[in-house]
Design an enzyme around this catalytic site. Structure first.
Site, mmCIF file in Angstrom:
data_model
loop_
_atom_site.group_PDB
_atom_site.id
_atom_site.type_symbol
_atom_site.label_atom_id
_atom_site.label_comp_id
_atom_site.label_asym_id
_atom_site.label_seq_id
_atom_site.Cartn_x
_atom_site.Cartn_y
_atom_site.Cartn_z
ATOM 1 C CB CYS A 1 -1.423 7.331 0.865
ATOM 2 S SG CYS A 1 -2.873 6.598 1.665
ATOM 3 C CD GLU B 1 -2.905 -1.023 0.152
ATOM 4 O OE1 GLU B 1 -3.312 0.104 -0.191
ATOM 5 O OE2 GLU B 1 -3.296 -2.059 -0.390
HETATM 6 P P1 NAD Z 1 8.855 4.423 4.150
HETATM 7 O O1 NAD Z 1 8.796 3.732 2.840
HETATM 8 O O2 NAD Z 1 10.013 5.293 4.427
HETATM 9 O O3 NAD Z 1 8.794 3.358 5.346
HETATM 10 C C1 NAD Z 1 7.725 2.453 5.467
HETATM 11 C C2 NAD Z 1 8.162 1.318 6.385
HETATM 12 O O4 NAD Z 1 9.185 0.574 5.739
HETATM 13 C C3 NAD Z 1 8.758 1.787 7.716
HETATM 14 O O5 NAD Z 1 8.341 0.938 8.759
HETATM 15 C C4 NAD Z 1 10.247 1.632 7.493
HETATM 16 O O6 NAD Z 1 10.957 1.462 8.706
HETATM 17 C C5 NAD Z 1 10.276 0.376 6.640
HETATM 18 N N1 NAD Z 1 11.493 0.183 5.851
HETATM 19 C C6 NAD Z 1 12.362 1.126 5.421
HETATM 20 N N2 NAD Z 1 13.357 0.536 4.712
HETATM 21 C C7 NAD Z 1 13.109 -0.785 4.692
HETATM 22 C C8 NAD Z 1 13.776 -1.903 4.116
HETATM 23 N N3 NAD Z 1 14.895 -1.784 3.404
HETATM 24 N N4 NAD Z 1 13.243 -3.135 4.289
HETATM 25 C C9 NAD Z 1 12.093 -3.288 5.000
HETATM 26 N N5 NAD Z 1 11.423 -2.261 5.579
HETATM 27 C C10 NAD Z 1 11.922 -1.025 5.413
HETATM 28 O O7 NAD Z 1 7.486 5.226 4.281
HETATM 29 P P2 NAD Z 1 7.074 6.255 5.423
HETATM 30 O O8 NAD Z 1 7.832 7.524 5.211
HETATM 31 O O9 NAD Z 1 7.122 5.595 6.749
HETATM 32 O O10 NAD Z 1 5.544 6.477 5.083
HETATM 33 C C11 NAD Z 1 5.082 7.403 4.165
HETATM 34 C C12 NAD Z 1 4.700 6.730 2.862
HETATM 35 O O11 NAD Z 1 3.680 5.757 3.115
HETATM 36 C C13 NAD Z 1 4.092 7.713 1.883
HETATM 37 O O12 NAD Z 1 4.561 7.448 0.587
HETATM 38 C C14 NAD Z 1 2.591 7.422 1.980
HETATM 39 O O13 NAD Z 1 1.852 7.804 0.850
HETATM 40 C C15 NAD Z 1 2.617 5.940 2.173
HETATM 41 N N6 NAD Z 1 1.347 5.487 2.731
HETATM 42 C C16 NAD Z 1 0.503 4.743 1.939
HETATM 43 C C17 NAD Z 1 -0.734 4.356 2.426
HETATM 44 C C18 NAD Z 1 -1.673 3.511 1.610
HETATM 45 O O14 NAD Z 1 -2.608 2.961 2.183
HETATM 46 N N7 NAD Z 1 -1.477 3.383 0.304
HETATM 47 C C19 NAD Z 1 -1.112 4.708 3.727
HETATM 48 C C20 NAD Z 1 -0.231 5.455 4.503
HETATM 49 C C21 NAD Z 1 1.005 5.831 3.994
#
Ligand code: NAD
Length: 482
Positions: free
Chosen positions: A281, A247
């Site tokens: 998002c 997501e």
């Molecule tokens: P992010 O991609 O930086 O991190 C998301 C998660 O992934 C965190 O828990 C992070 O610690 C983990 N992560 C980071 N590197 C990783 C790796 N190499 N391997 C495994 N896990 C790893 O995103 P963010 O800044 O926490 O969140 C914001 C983003 O989330 C925005 O793009 C937003 O649009 C999206 N989002 C989408 C939805 C949806 O339902 N589509 C909902 C909420 C947020």
């Protein structure tokens, strides 16, 4: 100062390394506690505990697993004031608005999962072989790795955890580091319900270590992740053949056709841009308006932007909190600089105020070009960027230039045109005549397969499907075939 611990195998614990990191209040830019900084060893322990728990948990009757989710929902409801407090402290969400709203809704997906799992039927299948009776059943996948972002740290775990456990899976959960204290508060509620040890394990620490270990470890069997497309691409490359549900980020747009009424829709569009300081998002992210309405809509949006008051999230008058971290602030600035260097104009806000914390003024920007960064990428800040179009083709040039496609809206009174736009917009959800922030936990939500906003669908039956393997049993009547 509070120390926030991990939860593995039914026990609260620190990281094996003994390391911690500072939990930051983004409204002040100050530490409010310490969080256990887990690493690969801690993640491996959690995976082992989840596998041990799986042996019995998958055999617990579905009705009992469902009742446990309901019990957790009741506890979450009883703790909603504490949840709102931590959402305010850790995310800077206005305590009387967004923090209270999210805390009040935290139990909902636990109830949806509990209810829907009971009626999540398999099938009987007619077949060519007259001696066979064929049935399908849902079986748990095994250990699910849940990786969650910071922007809705109480709501989004609910999109994975209850759906996983109600179907008989066990869970290893890595929350975003800047929202881990909220995850710990939620875990306290789950612990209070007395789930057997190891059914849900919380490992705090950097995603590139803890999250990555959960992805690559052969002891996890499915991965649910909400976050950015960039992180999802890394996870996808590391996950091998494991089922993945992603997501990811969006970029609007909202399309306003010439028969809409700017005065009537401006407050609604401003909400789509400024709610959660633009860190959703499903934010509007881009507003494409028919030429004749442009000036009226821009004037109305400027007026609306003045109604969004940023500041101390404990102040009942404040309805906009800070950005979560400096990276988000820098991206907002970079997108504004890029657009203005290409001819766009800031007509409201546009600055990071001289104030502690990571605030940004609610901003209105006009005339961003097709090749601006904010047209291609999610900005994730409090911005209402407006571009106008003379013909529908000009609007499509903006839309087609972006490979994100999560939620869009179209405003028009013409039902034929509304239908045409709703069908053609390449987003997983299109809302006609309302803001982009529409979703309920039983409805399918996700990005289109042809773009970078996600893979698969979350919500109700769709999450239950992801959390399950479909088992087919063919029962032969009479003698075996020769
Ligand atoms: P992010 O991609 O930086 O991190 C998301 C998660 O992934 C965190 O828990 C992070 O610690 C983990 N992560 C980071 N590197 C990783 C790796 N190499 N391997 C495994 N896990 C790893 O995103 P963010 O800044 O926490 O969140 C914001 C983003 O989330 C925005 O793009 C937003 O649009 C999206 N989002 C989408 C939805 C949806 O339902 N589509 C909902 C909420 C947020």
């Amino acid at each position: 100062m509070t120390t926030y611990s991990m939860y593995i195998d039914g026990q609260w614990c620190g990281a094996e390394s003994g390391e911690t990191y500072e939990a930051i209040n983004p409204a002040k830019g100050e530490s409010f506690g310490k969080v256990a900084c887990g690493g690969r060893t801690d993640a491996k322990k959690a995976v082992a505990a989840a596998n041990r728990a799986l042996v019995n948990w998958r055999e617990v009757p579905l009705w009992e697993r469902s009742a446990k989710c309901m019990e957790i929902a009741d506890i979450l409801d009883s703790k909603k004031e504490e949840l709102a407090d931590i959402l305010c402290t850790e995310l800077g969400k206005p305590r009387h608005g967004e923090a209270a709203d999210e805390a009040g809704e935290t139990s909902t997906p636990w109830r949806v999962a509990a209810e829907q799992a009971k009626y999540f039927e398999g099938n009987t299948k007619p077949c060519a072989d007259a001696k066979k009776r064929v049935l399908t059943f849902w079986r748990p996948r095994g250990v699910v790795a849940a990786i969650t972002p910071w922007n809705f740290p109480a709501a989004i775990p609910g999109e994975y955890l209850p759906f996983a456990i109600v179907m008989g899976n066990t869970v290893t959960w890595n929350p975003a580091p800047t929202a881990a204290a909220t995850a710990v508060k939620m875990m306290e509620c789950i612990h209070e319900a007395g789930l057997p040890p190891g059914v849900i394990n919380l490992v705090t620490g950097p995603g590139a270590e803890v999250g990555d270990e959960l992805v690559v470890n052969s002891g996890t069997h499915a991965i649910g992740m909400t976050g950015s497309p960039q992180t999802a691409e890394i996870i996808s490359s590391r996950a091998g053949l494991k089922p993945t549900l992603f997501e990811l980020g969006g970029n609007g747009p909202i399309v306003v056709l010439e028969d809409a009424d700017p005065g009537e829709i401006a407050a609604c569009i401003a909400f789509a841009c400024y709610y959660a300081a633009g860190q959703v998002c499903s934010c509007a992210e881009r507003i494409l308006v028919a030429d004749p309405l442009k000036q009226d809509l821009v004037d109305a949006l400027i007026a609306e932007s003045k109604k969004w008051k940023w500041g101390d999230p404990l102040d009942p008058e404040v309805n906009m909190g800070p950005q979560n971290n400096l990276g988000v602030v820098e991206k907002m600035t970079a997108h504004l600089d890029d657009a203005t260097s290409k001819g766009a104009k800031i007509v409201a806000g546009g600055r990071r105020p001289d104030h502690p914390g990571y605030f940004y003024e609610p901003t209105v920007l006009v005339d961003f070009p097709v090749d601006s960064k904010l047209n291609h990428e999610e900005t994730f800040g409090p911005i209402a960027p407006v571009a106008s179009f003379g013909t529908e083709d000009q609007a499509w040039q903006y839309i087609d230039a972006c490979d994100l496609g999560l939620v869009s809206s179209v405003f028009t009174k013409d039902i034929d045109r509304a239908w045409h736009w709703a069908e053609r917009l390449n987003t997983g959800i299109t809302v006609v005549n309302d803001w982009t922030h529409f979703w309920e936990h039983h409805l399918p939500f996700g990005g289109m397969a042809s773009n970078r906003s996600g893979l698969g669908r979350i919500g109700g039956r769709h999450t239950l499907e992801f959390m399950s393997d479909l088992k087919t049993i063919a029962f032969n009547l009479g003698k075996p075939s020769v």
